[in-house]
Design an enzyme around this catalytic site. Sequence first.
Site, short mmCIF file in Angstrom:
data_model
loop_
_atom_site.label_atom_id
_atom_site.label_comp_id
_atom_site.label_asym_id
_atom_site.label_seq_id
_atom_site.Cartn_x
_atom_site.Cartn_y
_atom_site.Cartn_z
N SER A 241 39.40 35.89 3.01
CA SER A 241 40.56 36.68 2.31
C SER A 241 40.70 36.01 0.83
O SER A 241 41.08 36.99 0.00
CB SER A 241 42.02 36.58 3.00
OG SER A 241 42.06 35.28 3.55
N HIS A 271 37.82 36.06 11.02
CA HIS A 271 39.11 35.61 10.33
C HIS A 271 40.40 35.75 10.85
O HIS A 271 40.60 35.50 11.96
CB HIS A 271 38.69 36.18 8.99
CG HIS A 271 39.38 35.43 7.77
ND1 HIS A 271 39.96 34.27 7.76
CD2 HIS A 271 39.74 36.03 6.32
CE1 HIS A 271 40.42 33.95 6.52
NE2 HIS A 271 40.44 35.10 5.86
N HIS A 318 35.18 26.64 13.35
CA HIS A 318 35.48 26.93 11.88
C HIS A 318 34.17 26.57 11.15
O HIS A 318 33.57 25.73 11.39
CB HIS A 318 36.53 25.87 11.45
CG HIS A 318 37.35 26.33 10.44
ND1 HIS A 318 36.87 26.17 8.96
CD2 HIS A 318 38.30 27.30 10.25
CE1 HIS A 318 37.91 26.58 8.19
NE2 HIS A 318 38.66 27.25 8.93
N ARG A 327 46.81 22.60 11.34
CA ARG A 327 47.62 23.92 11.47
C ARG A 327 48.03 24.17 12.78
O ARG A 327 48.97 24.91 13.40
CB ARG A 327 47.20 25.54 10.53
CG ARG A 327 46.89 25.06 9.19
CD ARG A 327 46.02 26.25 8.42
NE ARG A 327 44.97 26.26 9.07
CZ ARG A 327 44.10 27.30 8.74
NH1 ARG A 327 44.47 28.25 7.94
NH2 ARG A 327 42.91 27.61 9.06
N ASP A 373 44.65 29.95 14.54
CA ASP A 373 44.64 31.32 15.53
C ASP A 373 44.59 30.94 16.90
O ASP A 373 45.39 31.89 17.54
CB ASP A 373 43.58 32.37 15.11
CG ASP A 373 43.36 32.39 13.56
OD1 ASP A 373 44.67 32.89 13.17
OD2 ASP A 373 42.43 32.44 13.07
N1 CMX Z 1 32.88 30.42 20.79
C1 CMX Z 1 31.43 30.71 21.04
N2 CMX Z 1 30.43 30.45 20.14
C2 CMX Z 1 30.85 30.04 19.10
C3 CMX Z 1 31.99 29.69 18.60
C4 CMX Z 1 33.22 29.88 19.36
N3 CMX Z 1 34.43 29.89 19.22
N4 CMX Z 1 31.88 29.49 17.34
C5 CMX Z 1 30.79 29.22 16.85
N5 CMX Z 1 30.14 29.78 17.87
C6 CMX Z 1 28.57 29.81 17.62
C7 CMX Z 1 28.03 30.84 16.55
O1 CMX Z 1 28.37 32.20 17.01
C8 CMX Z 1 26.85 30.39 16.31
O2 CMX Z 1 25.96 30.90 17.45
P1 CMX Z 1 24.60 31.68 16.95
O3 CMX Z 1 23.97 30.54 16.25
O4 CMX Z 1 24.08 31.92 18.16
O5 CMX Z 1 25.02 32.95 16.03
C9 CMX Z 1 26.77 28.90 16.61
O6 CMX Z 1 27.89 28.65 17.44
C10 CMX Z 1 26.97 28.10 15.17
O7 CMX Z 1 28.06 28.28 14.54
P2 CMX Z 1 28.89 27.40 13.66
O8 CMX Z 1 27.96 27.10 12.51
O9 CMX Z 1 29.47 26.33 14.34
O10 CMX Z 1 30.17 28.31 13.14
P3 CMX Z 1 30.26 29.15 11.87
O11 CMX Z 1 30.57 28.60 10.73
O12 CMX Z 1 28.87 30.29 11.95
O13 CMX Z 1 31.45 30.31 12.12
C11 CMX Z 1 33.41 30.98 12.94
C12 CMX Z 1 32.60 29.82 11.82
C13 CMX Z 1 34.90 30.72 12.97
C14 CMX Z 1 33.18 32.48 12.56
C15 CMX Z 1 33.17 30.74 14.36
O14 CMX Z 1 33.53 29.39 15.06
C16 CMX Z 1 33.94 31.65 15.37
O15 CMX Z 1 33.36 32.81 15.50
N6 CMX Z 1 34.97 31.27 16.06
C17 CMX Z 1 35.84 32.39 16.78
C18 CMX Z 1 36.67 33.41 15.92
C19 CMX Z 1 37.62 32.46 15.19
O16 CMX Z 1 38.47 31.84 15.85
N7 CMX Z 1 37.93 32.86 13.95
C20 CMX Z 1 39.24 32.26 13.27
C21 CMX Z 1 38.69 31.46 12.07
C22 CMX Z 1 39.91 30.90 11.42
C23 CMX Z 1 40.51 32.00 10.47
O17 CMX Z 1 39.80 32.30 9.42
O18 CMX Z 1 41.50 32.31 10.82
#
Ligand code: CMX
Length: 443
Positions: A241, A271, A318, A327, A373
């Site tokens: 954002s 996000h 994250h 937070r 979140d």
């Molecule tokens: N549950 C299951 N698997 C997860 C996970 C979760 N909460 N978070 C990361 N992973 C997985 C990823 O999908 C990725 O898998 P692949 O290699 O198979 O694609 C692997 O673990 C590595 O990911 P990462 O490098 O640790 O995380 P990223 O930096 O790529 O992504 C984020 C970060 C937030 C998108 C991810 O942790 C996620 O999808 N979390 C759940 C959604 C969420 O809570 N988002 C809110 C974030 C805060 C905000 O912006 O408001």
Amino acid sequence: MESIKDKFKAKSEIVAAEIKDLLKEHGNRKIGEVTLSQVYQGMRGITGLVTETSLLDAQEGIRFRGYTIPELQEKLPKAKGGTEPLPEGLFHLMLLGELPNEQEVSHITSVLQRISHVPNHVFATIEATPISTHPMTQFVIAIMALQTESTFAKEYAAGMAKKDYWEATLYDSLTLIARLPRIAAYIYRRKYKNGDHIQPDGLMDWSGNFAHMMGYDNEEFKELMRLYMTIHADHEGGNVSAHATHLVGSSLSDPYLAFAAGMNGLAGPLHGLANQEVIKWIYEMQEKLDTDLPAKEQIAQYVQETITAGKVVPGYGHAVLRKTDPRFTAQMEFGKKHMPEDKLCRTIWNIYETVPPILQSLGKIKNPWPNVDAHSGALLVHYGMVEYEFYTVLFGVSRALGVLASLCWDRSLNFPLERPKSVTTDSVKLWLEGKDEIWENKQ
Ligand code: CMX
């Protein structure tokens, strides 16, 4: 308005001069190296932006102009009888780099009150959308409808000089911040309360009035809104954002257009939409297990099922943080203070004890800890706000404080059009074969 404007002008002139000197002396210093993996994997860890309002440490979490969340809770002025910070004070801090006193915060509150009138055509535009429209979509549409009010757009069309961009940006930013709570509350009452709208109370602080317009006059809920609007406001510049607002603003799209872009990004489930996904996921778990207080073993089983189904566990992980998000902790403390026996909060705390080791055991996730979140919805549900599709709009109203303060800095520091280099996989292959020097900066 004058005093904020004058202080911002004085401050930004100092910073602009500092940056000029800094670049003159150190402009050629290298800040890091970029790997091919980083280029393909979301540019993680590449430093490529300047955002003055806050800085994220992977271990410690966010600092707003150097202050942690507990420090903000201690040092920022509060509402009468309250203990949570007034987010108007955080806006002052982010914009001007200085902690405000009570008088300065009341000044911002009264400026926002004075310019908070939302023109009728914005409500008519919201009404033109089907009631089933997601609240975030209605929110973005309303921001776009409000763009007719942009001073930046009008003055640019009339030939505004570059040196004046910051002033129109500041004016638009304050106007948007002032009006977003009314718009958000309108969407909430329209979608969930039969269009039974509540008029603003011109004597209340920004968040208190927001709670009031949504129909929550409970003092504790107002305190929650003050905390909520504070902690969601900013998370340095690279998150979707903030980055989208900055990127779109860099083409001199006005603050309304830029902020709407940021909100479109916030509406994504990885996000800001994750706050709705968390509660949806827990409700589904409760239904499947037929209990409103699942045991830790049941939670563990459900988490495994979520992962096996190829889905993410919402609220966990994250892109930058590597520890529990402060937070999350601030909200957990609010919950433990005001609703220690609440079953949904207790479930959130049980999930917190259950999920990290499971995610860790996958061996691929970089951060198994909860983010902001993971907790927010449970606190809202406690006070009766069960309509989880609305939660990201609350996040969006708060996020305006940070990304718009940053946009003011972008324009006052005269940051240029953002335009990073991209490559194709064919060009990468050629480069690996030594046939093309794609990163040798031929421009
Ligand atoms: N549950 C299951 N698997 C997860 C996970 C979760 N909460 N978070 C990361 N992973 C997985 C990823 O999908 C990725 O898998 P692949 O290699 O198979 O694609 C692997 O673990 C590595 O990911 P990462 O490098 O640790 O995380 P990223 O930096 O790529 O992504 C984020 C970060 C937030 C998108 C991810 O942790 C996620 O999808 N979390 C759940 C959604 C969420 O809570 N988002 C809110 C974030 C805060 C905000 O912006 O408001």
